[in-house]
Structures are given as structure tokens and as C-alpha cells.
Design an enzyme around this catalytic site. Sequence first.
Site, mmCIF file in Angstrom:
data_model
loop_
_atom_site.group_PDB
_atom_site.id
_atom_site.type_symbol
_atom_site.label_atom_id
_atom_site.label_comp_id
_atom_site.label_asym_id
_atom_site.label_seq_id
_atom_site.Cartn_x
_atom_site.Cartn_y
_atom_site.Cartn_z
ATOM 1 N N LYS A 51 0.976 -1.187 0.155
ATOM 2 C CA LYS A 51 0.028 0.068 -0.099
ATOM 3 C C LYS A 51 0.828 1.105 -0.014
ATOM 4 O O LYS A 51 0.441 2.331 -0.648
ATOM 5 C CB LYS A 51 -1.046 -0.013 1.155
ATOM 6 C CG LYS A 51 -2.204 -1.058 1.092
ATOM 7 C CD LYS A 51 -3.038 -0.984 2.284
ATOM 8 C CE LYS A 51 -4.100 -1.918 1.865
ATOM 9 N NZ LYS A 51 -5.070 -1.882 3.328
ATOM 10 N N ASP A 63 -10.204 2.405 2.331
ATOM 11 C CA ASP A 63 -10.175 1.576 3.530
ATOM 12 C C ASP A 63 -11.009 2.209 4.724
ATOM 13 O O ASP A 63 -11.980 1.560 5.518
ATOM 14 C CB ASP A 63 -9.002 1.290 4.083
ATOM 15 C CG ASP A 63 -8.487 0.291 3.217
ATOM 16 O OD1 ASP A 63 -8.901 -0.794 2.541
ATOM 17 O OD2 ASP A 63 -6.971 -0.216 3.343
HETATM 18 P P1 ATR Z 1 -0.872 -3.723 6.666
HETATM 19 O O1 ATR Z 1 -1.133 -3.108 4.939
HETATM 20 O O2 ATR Z 1 -1.618 -5.002 6.766
HETATM 21 O O3 ATR Z 1 -0.978 -2.747 7.797
HETATM 22 P P2 ATR Z 1 1.887 -3.706 7.059
HETATM 23 O O4 ATR Z 1 2.069 -2.304 6.498
HETATM 24 O O5 ATR Z 1 3.003 -4.661 6.844
HETATM 25 O O6 ATR Z 1 0.659 -4.331 6.818
HETATM 26 O O7 ATR Z 1 1.811 -3.462 8.591
HETATM 27 C C1 ATR Z 1 1.602 -4.721 9.630
HETATM 28 C C2 ATR Z 1 1.519 -4.028 11.041
HETATM 29 O O8 ATR Z 1 1.054 -5.036 11.848
HETATM 30 C C3 ATR Z 1 2.257 -3.163 11.604
HETATM 31 O O9 ATR Z 1 1.867 -2.331 12.595
HETATM 32 C C4 ATR Z 1 3.192 -4.039 12.224
HETATM 33 O O10 ATR Z 1 3.904 -3.894 13.306
HETATM 34 P P3 ATR Z 1 5.543 -3.275 12.901
HETATM 35 O O11 ATR Z 1 5.390 -1.685 12.573
HETATM 36 O O12 ATR Z 1 6.291 -3.185 14.493
HETATM 37 O O13 ATR Z 1 6.280 -4.101 12.010
HETATM 38 C C5 ATR Z 1 2.221 -4.968 12.994
HETATM 39 N N1 ATR Z 1 2.622 -6.384 13.026
HETATM 40 C C6 ATR Z 1 2.963 -7.578 12.322
HETATM 41 N N2 ATR Z 1 3.663 -8.571 12.928
HETATM 42 C C7 ATR Z 1 3.391 -8.243 14.317
HETATM 43 C C8 ATR Z 1 3.661 -8.831 15.584
HETATM 44 N N3 ATR Z 1 4.193 -10.313 15.547
HETATM 45 N N4 ATR Z 1 3.638 -8.462 16.792
HETATM 46 C C9 ATR Z 1 3.053 -7.066 16.754
HETATM 47 N N5 ATR Z 1 2.759 -6.305 15.664
HETATM 48 C C10 ATR Z 1 2.862 -6.840 14.453
#
Ligand code: ATR
Length: 282
Positions: free
Chosen positions: A67, A103
Site C-alpha cells: 500500500k 479503507d
Molecule cells: P498492513 O497493510 O496490513 O497494515 P503492514 O504495513 O506490513 O501491513 O503493517 C503490519 C502491521 O502489523 C504493523 O503495524 C506491524 O508492526 P511493526 O510496524 O512493528 O512491524 C504489525 N505487526 C506485524 N506482526 C506483528 C507482531 N508479531 N507483533 C506485533 N505487531 C505486528
Amino acid sequence: MSSPRYAVIGHPVSHSLSPLIHARFGKQAGIALEYGAIDAPRENFDAALAAFAAEGGVGANVTLPHKQRAAGICGHLTERARRAGVVNTLVRTATGWDGDNTDGVGLVRDLTSRHGQDLRGRKVLLLGAGGAAQGVAPALLDAGIADLFIVNRTDTRSDALADALGEPRRVHPRYFNDLGAIGSFDLIINATSIARTSRGELVLPGSLIAPRCDVVDLGYGEAAIPFLSWARASGADHVIDGLGMLVEQAAESFLVWHGVRPDGDAVYDELRARESSMATAG
Ligand code: ATR
């Protein structure tokens, strides 16, 4: 003559419901279209989009993890996409792509119209600061919430999202480790991808749940189960998954591309029934 081509681009994308939703909307509106799914890992987004354009693609939805990149390649962004900083809807132009974000409108429409929620004055906790969180945050503020607390595993990202929203009186970034001492909320929204990408689970204190707290997971199907189970067990009033938002953001993208807003209820009911029959079968 073949129908105009649309697609969702993401990774993973094979289980996306968007092709089915747009096929139903096309039928409902009497508009012929093809809508497929393109699986492209992060590093292949530009090439996949160029190949899609070369094959006659005129519109695309963009999902995880593209995105942000999608916003970067656009010639022009709508106001709501610019505020979100991320794009989930691309429109082909003579020279490239324009970007929009549906969204936030999709989430607010699902919560208010389908689930009868009044968002005004609510104290909201947003978990996550990635593409999904960025997409919905401006629309929540526009819907009149009182406060938006943003908590993310990587605190530089929650700080950056709070800064970008530009409303320091209403928007408060907080540390993940402080969740036990942050108080309770009327509405909690899980916008992390943890269950989708790693089948993991957030470990959260039940003290976050105020009396009559509603809890939303932007994921749907199996990905929404752990978080919504935690919410139910911790005393949440309503728990809501992201299926309705998925349908409503698609309806808004359909409006952007075709100038007609489809009614999401029939396809929402169909997807809900499919989910129940799969759960019974499984
Ligand atoms: P999306 O478009 O679904 O938001 P993204 O931009 O990759 O996908 O963002 C994923 C989100 O999930 C982020 O807020 C990420 O936290 P980080 O910024 O610290 O990476 C969060 N996230 C993913 N895996 C996680 C985990 N195991 N624990 C906590 N937060 C997680």
C-alpha cells in the site's frame, strides 16, 4: 471486445475475496468486467503492475504489503489517500496511475451503517501503524471520535503516523510496553497483520476493555479469531471482524472505477453464509 480488466495485487493474495465481490457487484450493476488476483512479493510490485497495465489493466486494488509503495508510484492522489499516505485503489491514466484509499470510508460505513455504531466522542485504541492503520485513522478522526491512541510494536512507526495525522490534541502515540497502564477504551481496533502473516497472537491486558467496549479486527475469517476471542473473554460488548469493511471498501472502489455505488448487503450476507457453512463443514 473483452471486458475491462481489474485485479487485486498483494502477497499472499490467493485467498482474497475481492474477485468474487467485484464479480457480484458487476452483475448487480450490469457492468461487464474481469477482476483477477495477482500474487506479487514486495520486490515485484512495480514489475507486476507494469505487466498488468501492458495487458490492458485499468484499475487495481492494492493490499499487504504494497500500500505504501503504491502511493509512491501515483501521479495524483485523492485527498483521503494523501492524508492516509497509503493507497488501496489504483486508477489507470494516460501516463500511469492515480491513487485513492477506500479503507477508511469502508470501515466507518461498516461500523455505522451495518453495525449501528455511533463513533462520535469515543476513546479509541488503534493497534498497528502499517498500511491498514494508516488507511483507517483519518476516517476515524473525521467520524468524530474523541481520542485516538496509537500503539505499535515499532514505536517509530506509531510516532510517524501520529505526526502525519497532524492532530496532537486528539492523537496520542503510546508504547506497546505501556499497554497495562494506559487505561481502558470504548473501541479497540486491531490493524496489525500478526495473525495473517505469522499466525501469531497479540498478548494484551484485559484492563484495556472498558464497560460496553466494542472490539474490531480488520482481518476476517481465521485471522480474526484469536483477537476477537481475547476480546470476548475479556468482556467486550460487540466484537466485529473485517468482513464488512472488506465489502464496503470494495463498494467504494467500485464507485471510483465505475461511477456506481453497489449495495454491499447481499454479498456480505453471501460471504457470511459461506463462512458459517465452511465452519460447520470443518
Ligand atoms: P498492513 O497493510 O496490513 O497494515 P503492514 O504495513 O506490513 O501491513 O503493517 C503490519 C502491521 O502489523 C504493523 O503495524 C506491524 O508492526 P511493526 O510496524 O512493528 O512491524 C504489525 N505487526 C506485524 N506482526 C506483528 C507482531 N508479531 N507483533 C506485533 N505487531 C505486528
